[in-house]
Scaffold this active site. Structure first.
Site, short mmCIF file in Angstrom:
data_model
loop_
_atom_site.label_atom_id
_atom_site.label_comp_id
_atom_site.label_asym_id
_atom_site.label_seq_id
_atom_site.Cartn_x
_atom_site.Cartn_y
_atom_site.Cartn_z
CB SER A 137 -0.86 0.02 1.26
OG SER A 137 -1.50 1.28 1.42
CE1 TYR A 150 -4.16 -2.01 5.32
CE2 TYR A 150 -3.01 0.00 4.74
CZ TYR A 150 -3.74 -1.10 4.36
OH TYR A 150 -4.06 -1.30 3.04
N1 LIG Z 1 -8.77 -0.48 -1.10
C1 LIG Z 1 -7.70 0.28 -0.99
O1 LIG Z 1 -7.76 1.52 -1.11
C2 LIG Z 1 -6.36 -0.36 -0.73
C3 LIG Z 1 -5.24 0.47 -0.78
C4 LIG Z 1 -3.99 -0.08 -0.56
C5 LIG Z 1 -3.86 -1.43 -0.31
N2 LIG Z 1 -4.98 -2.22 -0.25
C6 LIG Z 1 -4.77 -3.63 0.03
O2 LIG Z 1 -5.38 -4.42 -0.97
C7 LIG Z 1 -5.80 -5.66 -0.40
C8 LIG Z 1 -7.26 -5.90 -0.70
O3 LIG Z 1 -8.02 -4.86 -0.13
P1 LIG Z 1 -9.53 -4.53 -0.58
O4 LIG Z 1 -9.65 -3.06 -0.50
O5 LIG Z 1 -9.84 -5.23 -1.82
O6 LIG Z 1 -10.31 -5.14 0.70
P2 LIG Z 1 -11.71 -5.92 0.82
O7 LIG Z 1 -12.12 -5.74 2.24
O8 LIG Z 1 -12.66 -5.52 -0.26
O9 LIG Z 1 -11.29 -7.45 0.58
C9 LIG Z 1 -10.40 -8.10 1.46
C10 LIG Z 1 -10.70 -9.58 1.47
O10 LIG Z 1 -9.73 -10.20 2.32
C11 LIG Z 1 -10.41 -11.17 3.11
N3 LIG Z 1 -9.68 -11.44 4.35
C12 LIG Z 1 -9.55 -10.63 5.43
N4 LIG Z 1 -8.84 -11.25 6.38
C13 LIG Z 1 -8.51 -12.48 5.90
C14 LIG Z 1 -7.76 -13.57 6.41
N5 LIG Z 1 -7.23 -13.53 7.64
N6 LIG Z 1 -7.60 -14.65 5.62
C15 LIG Z 1 -8.14 -14.69 4.37
N7 LIG Z 1 -8.88 -13.71 3.85
C16 LIG Z 1 -9.04 -12.59 4.60
C17 LIG Z 1 -11.80 -10.57 3.37
O11 LIG Z 1 -12.73 -11.56 3.76
C18 LIG Z 1 -12.10 -9.93 2.01
O12 LIG Z 1 -12.74 -10.83 1.14
C19 LIG Z 1 -5.48 -5.56 1.10
O13 LIG Z 1 -4.25 -6.19 1.37
C20 LIG Z 1 -5.40 -4.08 1.34
O14 LIG Z 1 -4.61 -3.77 2.46
C21 LIG Z 1 -6.22 -1.71 -0.47
#
Ligand SMILES: NC(=O)c1ccc[n+]([C@@H]2O[C@H](COP(=O)([O-])OP(=O)(O)OC[C@H]3O[C@@H](n4cnc5c(N)ncnc54)[C@H](O)[C@@H]3O)[C@@H](O)[C@H]2O)c1
Length: 277
Positions: A137, A150
């Site tokens: 991120s 985080y």
């Molecule tokens: N959305 C953003 O703006 C953003 C920005 C930077 C990084 N990210 C990263 O991208 C990745 C995906 O994020 P997103 O926004 O799509 O989130 P999201 O909440 O839409 O999806 C995350 C998924 O991970 C699953 N999950 C959570 N804990 C888990 C575990 N212990 N084991 C297995 N599955 C688990 C959840 O059930 C969910 O389906 C993450 O690593 C997040 O930190 C997101």
């Protein structure tokens, strides 16, 4: 017939993970969708038919990750890519108030989960090679983009990606990290207010979509990126490129006021300024 590729995508039931599963399947891949949330995971996988298998997985648990990787070998014959995407917002609040258990939970999902995906993914790729893509991120690059635990965890993921790439390169296993900016997914809420917040910070006028990140993950997963490893790639609409915006504090950008010229500093020679045409 060319052999079809197979991937494990953790956190594949929602947001960036689901967009990645969709993009890979569209590209001919078969996928193990490994997610903690059985309800959304099963529902998502069902929409893809035989190309996607759901395996209920807690990425913080080694046995679960080993099982998910094993399920990919069993169902599809091999593992060509692991996308370590599962994530949560984790602990928040002031450092002086955060509970150790909440801090540890954050690191268990975000860092231990990535370590385990690398460990078991790379074992399955031995002798064949492959690609591992981790979700970092922009919060891992500086303060101000996420809670402390985080952000620290994502910084660890970025570094882990580099060290893993160094270790696994000789085995033709590539490891890269994708660092999204703000992407509208359930993790960051419903996007209400996001446009206003980003308008003052992100140069690109549109909000980031899960598909924008999935496209970069798919590039890193496949052979088109065969010479790219140990990299951390921001996908953030220029958010980090825009930097700290200190210029505003020093009188603003002359270009925005229609001025152009050259400042010769303390050379004793004066500046040249003219109005832009
Ligand atoms: N959305 C953003 O703006 C953003 C920005 C930077 C990084 N990210 C990263 O991208 C990745 C995906 O994020 P997103 O926004 O799509 O989130 P999201 O909440 O839409 O999806 C995350 C998924 O991970 C699953 N999950 C959570 N804990 C888990 C575990 N212990 N084991 C297995 N599955 C688990 C959840 O059930 C969910 O389906 C993450 O690593 C997040 O930190 C997101």
């Amino acid at each position: 017939m060319t052999e079809r590729r197979a991937a494990v995508v953790t956190g594949g039931a929602s947001g960036i993970g689901l967009a990645t599963v969709t993009r890979l399947v569209t590209g001919g891949w078969r996928v193990v969708l490994a997610d903690y949330n059985a309800a959304s995971g099963e529902a998502a996988a069902a929409g893809f038919g035989d190309d996607v298998r759901f395996v209920r997985t807690d990425v913080a648990r080694e046995a679960d990750v080993e099982t998910a990787v094993g399920a990919c070998v069993e169902a599809f014959g091999h593992v060509d890519c692991v996308v370590n995407n599962a994530g949560v917002g984790g602990a928040f609040g002031r450092l002086t108030d955060i509970e150790v258990d909440d801090w540890d939970y954050t690191f268990a999902v975000l860092v231990r989960g990535v370590f385990l995906g690398i460990k078991h993914g790379a074992r399955a790729m031995r002798g064949r090679g492959g690609s591992i893509v981790n979700l970092g991120s922009i919060a891992g690059l500086a303060a101000g983009a996420g809670p402390q635990a985080y952000s620290a965890a994502k910084a660890a993921v970025i570094n882990l990606g580099r060290t893993a790439a160094t270790e696994l390169g000789p085995e033709r296993i590539r490891v890269n990290t994708v660092c999204p900016g703000l992407v509208v997914t359930p993790l960051v809420g419903d996007g209400v207010g996001a446009a206003e917040v980003m308008a003052g910070a992100q140069p690109w006028p549109d909000l980031g979509r899960p598909e924008d990140v999935a496209e970069v993950i798919a590039f890193l997963a496949g052979d088109a990126s065969r010479f790219v490893t140990g990299e951390a790639i921001t996908v953030d609409g220029g958010l980090t490129a825009a930097g700290p915006r200190m210029q505003e504090a020093y009188g603003g950008d002359p270009g925005k006021r229609g001025l152009v010229g050259v400042n010769r500093g303390t050379t004793g020679e004066g500046a040249t300024v003219r109005r832009a045409e």
